[in-house]
Design a protein around this motif. Structure first.
Motif, mmCIF file in Angstrom:
data_model
loop_
_atom_site.group_PDB
_atom_site.id
_atom_site.type_symbol
_atom_site.label_atom_id
_atom_site.label_comp_id
_atom_site.label_asym_id
_atom_site.label_seq_id
_atom_site.Cartn_x
_atom_site.Cartn_y
_atom_site.Cartn_z
ATOM 1 N N LYS A 222 0.758 -1.317 0.091
ATOM 2 C CA LYS A 222 -0.130 -0.206 0.083
ATOM 3 C C LYS A 222 0.805 1.475 0.022
ATOM 4 O O LYS A 222 0.307 2.413 -0.368
ATOM 5 C CB LYS A 222 -1.111 0.006 1.223
ATOM 6 N N LYS B 171 -3.171 2.466 -3.280
ATOM 7 C CA LYS B 171 -2.069 2.910 -2.462
ATOM 8 C C LYS B 171 -2.524 3.818 -1.555
ATOM 9 O O LYS B 171 -3.672 4.452 -1.508
ATOM 10 C CB LYS B 171 -0.816 3.736 -3.252
ATOM 11 N N SER B 172 -1.843 3.896 -0.287
ATOM 12 C CA SER B 172 -2.452 5.029 0.787
ATOM 13 C C SER B 172 -2.882 6.210 0.292
ATOM 14 O O SER B 172 -1.928 6.802 -0.536
ATOM 15 C CB SER B 172 -1.546 4.974 2.092
ATOM 16 N N LEU C 24 -1.274 0.008 -8.093
ATOM 17 C CA LEU C 24 -0.673 -1.099 -7.434
ATOM 18 C C LEU C 24 0.042 -1.818 -8.443
ATOM 19 O O LEU C 24 0.985 -2.680 -8.205
ATOM 20 C CB LEU C 24 -1.316 -1.903 -6.705
#
Ligand code: TXA
Ligand code: MG
Length: 330
Positions: free
Chosen positions: A53, A144-145, A160
């Protein structure tokens, strides 16, 4: 790493199950959003989720199950929780419940908390996969965060691609919004995250009022994404220790053989209840998987505090250090 996007069918579901059993990550469709799944029983596999992440931080994850009855293995189901499971599972409702005694889900998956978030998704590929691999799957949204939750395989790939081996593709997510998260771990049910299932829907089934959690009315908000009550040991935590004070327990990383105790003695003289090594080989996945269980093991009244050896501030080390810093402050 090359990321394969494979359309869901019996064969590709089998392949995904094989990867998950081997401790790898697979992005999977659900009716809400695509999830980034790993075997929830395998702490090192769960550690890979946080790593993939990016900007990793250990927020607790939702555990996805094939059948409502499976929940009883991992959490304590109250009568109201059973009613909600009966009405809304499979479906976009996540319940926070106390971990059952002997629950085998990785402590990292629930970030050291004594509660667990569980749901049974209502999506045919997700359900086939859960049955095929016969594992509880930890899965946050597959992005992704800080970026938007993905509702298609292409969105997952944008976020990702290159970081995970496989995306199991099965069209657009029907709901398109993350599941409703409800805390059922105390007497008063509380919605921590709104979603497709509303407070009114839930109130109707339970026959009582159901409120949305208001973060301003407590000093310890319960859900992240929203913000989180973190697990913190009850004894002091000291970071970057190069030696030990008498009475301190040791949370080691790498070789601790030559670590001394002030006033005499060495780490190797410590008893089992005073010494844990996050990873002898300095493997950050292994360290992340062990972090919460080991902090808890050392958090004993007979220890004066926990001295933690330095952990490199790279990759998962950033998330480990973030948690340790919080633990050291409290
Ligand atoms: O629809 C969904 O729920 C999607 C799909 C993939 O199932 N998953 C998802 O996961 O949105 P994630 O990790 O992005 O969001 C999980 C939420 C977070 O707000 C997290 O803090 C909360 O659930 N949560 C998980 N375990 C918790 C716990 N033990 N106590 C309080 N909150 C918890
Ligand atoms: Mg998310």
């Amino acid at each position: 790493m090359k990321t394969q996007i494979l359309s869901a069918n019996q064969q590709t579901i089998g392949k995904a199950a094989g990867l998950l059993k081997a401790g790898e990550l697979v992005a999977i469709p659900t009716e809400t959003v695509y999830g980034l799944a790993a075997n929830a029983l395998d702490g090192q596999a769960v550690a890979r989720i946080y790593e993939a992440k990016g900007r990793p931080s250990f927020n607790p994850l939702i555990i996805h199950l094939a059948h409502p009855q499976q929940a009883e293995h991992y959490v304590v189901m109250s009568e109201p929780a059973k009613m909600l499971a009966h009405h809304f599972w499979p479906g976009p409702l996540t319940m926070i419940l106390p971990r059952s005694k002997g629950c085998e889900i990785s402590e990292l998956a629930s970030a050291g908390l004594q509660t667990l978030a569980v749901r049974v998704p209502n999506q045919k590929t997700a359900l086939s996969l859960l049955k095929e691999c016969d594992l509880p799957l930890a899965a946050p949204s597959a992005n992704k965060s800080g970026s938007l939750s993905p509702t298609s395989a292409a969105h997952v790939h944008d976020s990702l691609g290159g970081h995970i081996p496989m995306i199991l593709a099965d069209g657009a997510s029907a709901v398109g919004l993350e599941s409703t998260v409800i805390d059922m771990s105390s007497d008063v049910p509380e919605i921590l995250r709104p979603g497709a299932i509303s407070a009114e829907d839930i109130a109707h089934v339970l026959g009582c009022n159901v409120a949305y959690h208001k973060s301003e009315d407590t000093e310890a908000p319960k859900s992240p994404g929203l913000l989180l009550k973190h697990y913190a040991p009850s004894i002091p935590v000291r970071l970057n220790a190069i030696d030990l004070e008498p009475g301190e327990a040791l949370l080691a990383f790498g070789n601790d053989q030559f670590m001394g105790i002030k006033g005499g003695g060495r780490a190797s003289d410590l008893s089992e209840s005073q010494r844990r090594n996050l990873s002898q080989e300095q493997d950050l996945h292994e360290a992340a998987a062990n972090l919460f269980a080991f902090m808890r093991a050392l958090d004993q009244p007979e220890n004066k505090g926990i001295a933690v050896m330095q952990i490199p501030d790279i990759g998962l080390g950033i998330a480990i250090n973030d948690r340790l810093k919080r633990a050291a402050q409290s």
